[in-house]
Design an enzyme around this catalytic site. Structure first.
Site, PDB file in Angstrom:
ATOM      1  CD  GLU A  45      -3.080   1.970  13.887  1.00  0.00           C
ATOM      2  OE1 GLU A  45      -2.000   2.246  14.433  1.00  0.00           O
ATOM      3  OE2 GLU A  45      -4.001   2.793  13.747  1.00  0.00           O
ATOM      4  CE  LYS A  71      -5.373   6.210  14.627  1.00  0.00           C
ATOM      5  NZ  LYS A  71      -4.534   5.419  13.702  1.00  0.00           N
ATOM      6  CG  ASP A  80       3.267   2.462  12.848  1.00  0.00           C
ATOM      7  OD1 ASP A  80       3.729   3.318  12.065  1.00  0.00           O
ATOM      8  OD2 ASP A  80       2.058   2.204  12.940  1.00  0.00           O
ATOM      9  CG  ASP A  84      -3.524   2.513   8.156  1.00  0.00           C
ATOM     10  OD1 ASP A  84      -3.874   3.030   9.234  1.00  0.00           O
ATOM     11  OD2 ASP A  84      -2.346   2.519   7.749  1.00  0.00           O
TER      12      ASP A  84
END
Lengths: 630, 181
Positions: free
Chosen positions: A186, A87, A209, A25
């Site tokens: 994800e 990211k 999330d 992840d």
């Protein structure tokens, strides 16, 4: 006579070599790596028992000087060389970044390259390289823990990532020496961790999330092994950190403390906020206490007050949830399961509000920090072939439509979104002029009608077809999307059976022949008009540049430079050193510019040598011509 | 190699072990499709050689393409006609009966009036109902023509069907506009 062979029922008789596989992840704030051992998936910890690996890299003159937790702890000492949240940059162009909130967090080097570089003491770094450094650490952790080389990994990406962002993530993994079995979304990984892919009936799943700095809501449809992402929404500037910040603001307000630029105070306030937040998970009250300037400040925070502080933030996430449902054309009652992901979903009030919103119990059994990595590990184990009897099949869909530009800047869709992948579509084109031997195609991704509202993936030039009358050539262009959602394009002129030469200019990808031409001064912040500050910055800059240059030259100056080139650089270096002693910011700046200009060749050669082999070329490779399979 | 056995020459119905027809057993299509994907999906070859992986991508793409064609009734009907050697290219010139054209215009007008209706969603639903019922009738006609190998008539009916599907798409984009407003 042969001896009886004894094997477990259902077990393959041929000995199967167990391949080491892991799920990664790669997160904005934190990353994790997990693997399946003795049938159960679990995250891998470092020597100190920490599973969470902060996605932070600090660069020094010799490359990575600290990474993970250590880099995060040192961040305040060296903010410019400490890269976090990389990211947010991956797969984006400099213009994309300038237009986003991420622009404040990074110092970009101005380059002619389509791939932006972040300034560090170890030289300019692409988001791909920084991500690769994080992945290398996770790879090392996995290999150390498993006692062998990894056969392959599953890396997770946000469901909304487009082709360029996915490609860049895969490039980072390649650069880290990882074999990527598959990129998995994800939210899909989170659903796999809960075994929702093994349900008998079709279901609709919401994955909520709430990470440290980002919020994502995804609505998935699961129909006997086919995961379809119906919609995604979220807020890239909302996360658990905002809860901490809200607590700090409250406390600071209570005591009338002026925090200002005091980094140490900010830090202890945030640490205390986190501690209080954790205590309130199962207590009704917690003490917020700090020592500051020999004074002790203390307040008691009731669960009630905490709720009112968090409520506002959760309301913002629920607004996104409503948007995602609307896009998916679903009602709250259509949702069969709600999966909670991200450390901030541990906060009871968050769970409670989400549960009330969807009017059902939410899934929280698996550690919300680890659930994505765990799902990725389960999928990696299947892909490694360690579960020969498993009939688990994860069919994914193309997240965004792929199309080409036609007349008037309009988009013609070739592969619509939500098409099950892998998929191939052929489209025929012809020439519109007599004797035409080449043709240009512009491939875009997105749902809008106009090219300018979509994302440009690349421009393709097809060359070398036999000159003919207009409209006679038949050029078949094949668009192939693989199981990771990555596009490759090939072309063939059908009448002459000549493969058209495909030349690609990826819009934001790395080019094979790309040469770093220049590293310019990116310190052009308009608001920095205070001369003293300018001067100080230029001096620091000069010191830094000279140090970086010295470090580099002591290693490989003779390898990359002729004697006269080297002398030129040394002269320019001396000029920088001398002007650094003056009080003239402009002079230092000019000297630096001169130095950068003369070392351009050197920088380019070094970059090419270190980056070249691993990072470039894949765009061309992946577009290599193929025969039409059908 | 496992991927060597795959036969790209089969037509889509043969591929899924179904008779060539507009009417298909949807459950069987689904089941056989999943079965084939389990066998050939690139994930099955994640640890195999790159040649085999590339072939798996091609095969799985072919299977997906075939499934997407047979899964959608209009595409399935067009494919039946294509197998019979006829083109369904909408650009081919063909006559439309005037009755149908009239209906078309009415439907289009009712779509255009939706945004100004007092209850646009209700108006949209009723327009949709009209379109859907016409699609059903046309689908049945097409299916029968193809079963009786009356391909020219089938082609006419498919062209009407294509028109109706476009209207249905327009209805969807009107709904999206209403949602966004």
């Amino acid at each position: 006579m042969a001896l009886l062979q004894i094997s477990e029922p259902g077990e393959a008789t041929a000995p199967h070599q167990h391949r080491l596989a892991a799920g990664i992840d790669l997160g904005t704030t934190n990353s994790l790596v997990a693997t399946v051992r003795s049938g159960a998936a679990a995250v891998l910890e470092d020597e100190e028992g920490e599973a969470i690996f902060p996605s932070v890299v600090r660069y020094g003159n010799d490359g990575v000087s600290a990474i993970g937790r250590q880099a995060r702890e040192q961040a305040a000492e060296d903010p410019y060389n400490t890269i976090s949240s990389v990211k947010r940059l991956i797969g984006l162009s400099a213009e994309d970044i300038a237009a986003s909130s991420a622009s404040m967090m990074f110092q970009l080097v101005e380059t002619d390259s389509t791939v932006p570089r972040i300034r560090t003491d170890a030289g300019p770094k692409t988001a791909i390289e920084v991500s690769a450094d994080i992945l290398k650490s996770l790879k090392a952790r996995a290999e150390q823990s498993l006692g062998g080389e990894l056969g392959g990994v599953v890396v997770t990406v946000p469901a909304y990532f487009d082709d360029t962002q996915r490609q860049a993530t895969k490039d980072a993994a390649k650069l880290a020496g990882l074999n990527v079995y598959r990129l998995v979304n994800e939210p899909t990984a989170a659903a796999i961790a809960y075994g929702l892919d093994r349900q008998e009936t079709d279901s609709t799943i919401a994955v909520y999330d709430l990470g440290g700095g980002t919020f994502d809501i995804s609505i998935l449809k699961l129909e006997r092994g086919v995961f379809e992402v119906l919609s995604t929404a979220g807020d890239t500037a909302l996360g658990g950190d905002d809860i901490d910040q809200a607590l700090v603001s409250w406390f600071v307000g209570e005591h009338d403390i002026t925090v200002g630029e005091d980094a140490a105070l900010q830090r202890s306030l945030l640490d205390q906020a986190r501690a209080v937040k954790h205590q309130l998970t199962d207590a009704n009250e917690a003490q917020f206490q700090i020592e500051y300037q020999d004074k002790s400040y203390c307040s008691s925070l009731s669960l009630e007050t905490f709720r009112s502080l968090v409520h506002v933030l959760v309301d913002r996430t629920l607004k996104s949830c409503r948007g995602a449902l609307r896009q998916a054309k679903l009602k709250k009652t259509d949702i069969d399961n709600v999966v909670m992901v991200g450390g901030s979903t541990r906060v009871p009030i968050v769970r409670q509000m989400v549960s009330e919103f969807f009017d059902q119990d939410v899934l929280t059994d698996i550690n919300p920090d680890e659930v994505v990595a765990v799902g990725a590990a389960l999928q990696a184990d299947v892909l490694a072939g360690n579960k020969p009897d498993s009939d688990m099949l994860l069919l994914d869909v193309n997240p965004l439509s792929l199309g080409i530009e036609t007349h008037g800047g309009l988009v013609e869709q070739i592969i619509p979104r939500n098409t099950t992948i892998p998929v191939a579509r052929a489209q025929e084109f012809t020439t519109f002029k007599d004797g035409q031997t080449a043709m240009a195609l512009h491939v875009v991704q997105g749902e809008r009608d106009l090219v300018r509202d979509c994302r440009s993936l690349g421009r393709f030039e097809l060359r070398g077809f036999v000159p003919a009358v207009a409209g006679q050539a038949r050029i078949q262009v094949m668009f192939q999307v693989d199981a990771d959602g990555l596009l490759t394009v090939s072309a063939i002129e059908k009448i002459s059976e000549v493969h058209a030469e495909v030349q690609i200019k990826p819009s934001y990808g790395l080019l094979d022949a790309e040469i770093e031409t220049m590293i310019r001064d990116s310190m052009t912040h308009a608001e920095q008009d205070v001369a003293a500050r300018m001067l100080q910055e230029q001096r620091v800059e000069a010191e830094r540049t000279v140090a970086a240059l010295d470090a580099a030259m002591s290693r490989d100056a003779d390898e990359f430079l002729t004697a006269s080139e080297k002398q030129k650089i040394l002269d320019a270096r001396e000029y920088v050193v001398q002007s650094g002693k003056s009080d003239d910011a402009e002079a230092i700046k000019n000297a630096l510019r001169e130095l950068e200009s003369v070392s351009e060749v050197y920088v380019a050669r070094r970059m090419n040598a270190s980056v070249g082999e691993t990072m470039t070329g894949k765009n061309i490779d992946s577009y290599q011509k193929q025969d039409n399979p059908s | 190699m496992e991927t060597d056995n795959f036969n790209f020459e089969q037509n889509y119905f043969e591929l899924f072990d179904l008779p060539v027809s507009c009417e298909i057993d949807a459950a069987k299509l689904r089941e056989n499709f999943m079965q084939m994907q389990r066998q050939y999906h690139p994930d099955r070859f994640a640890a195999a050689s790159s040649t085999e992986r590339r072939r798996a991508v091609q095969i799985a793409s072919h299977i997906n393409g075939a499934h997407q064609t047979l899964d959608v009734p209009l595409k399935r009907a067009e494919y039946c006609l294509q197998l019979a050697g006829l083109s369904t290219d909408s650009e081919t010139d063909a006559k439309m009966d005037s009755m149908f054209l009239m209906q078309q215009m009415e439907l289009r007008e009712s779509l255009e009036e939706i945004s100004s209706a007092s209850d646009p969603y209700k108006a949209l639903d009723s327009a949709r109902e009209d379109i859907d019922s016409q699609i059903k009738t046309t689908q049945a006609e097409t299916s029968e023509c193809i079963a009786q190998q009356k391909y020219d008539e089938a082609r006419e009916s498919i062209r009407r069907w294509q028109f109706l599907e476009k209207l249905a798409e327009e209805a969807n984009s009107i709904e999206a506009q209403l949602d966004d407003a």
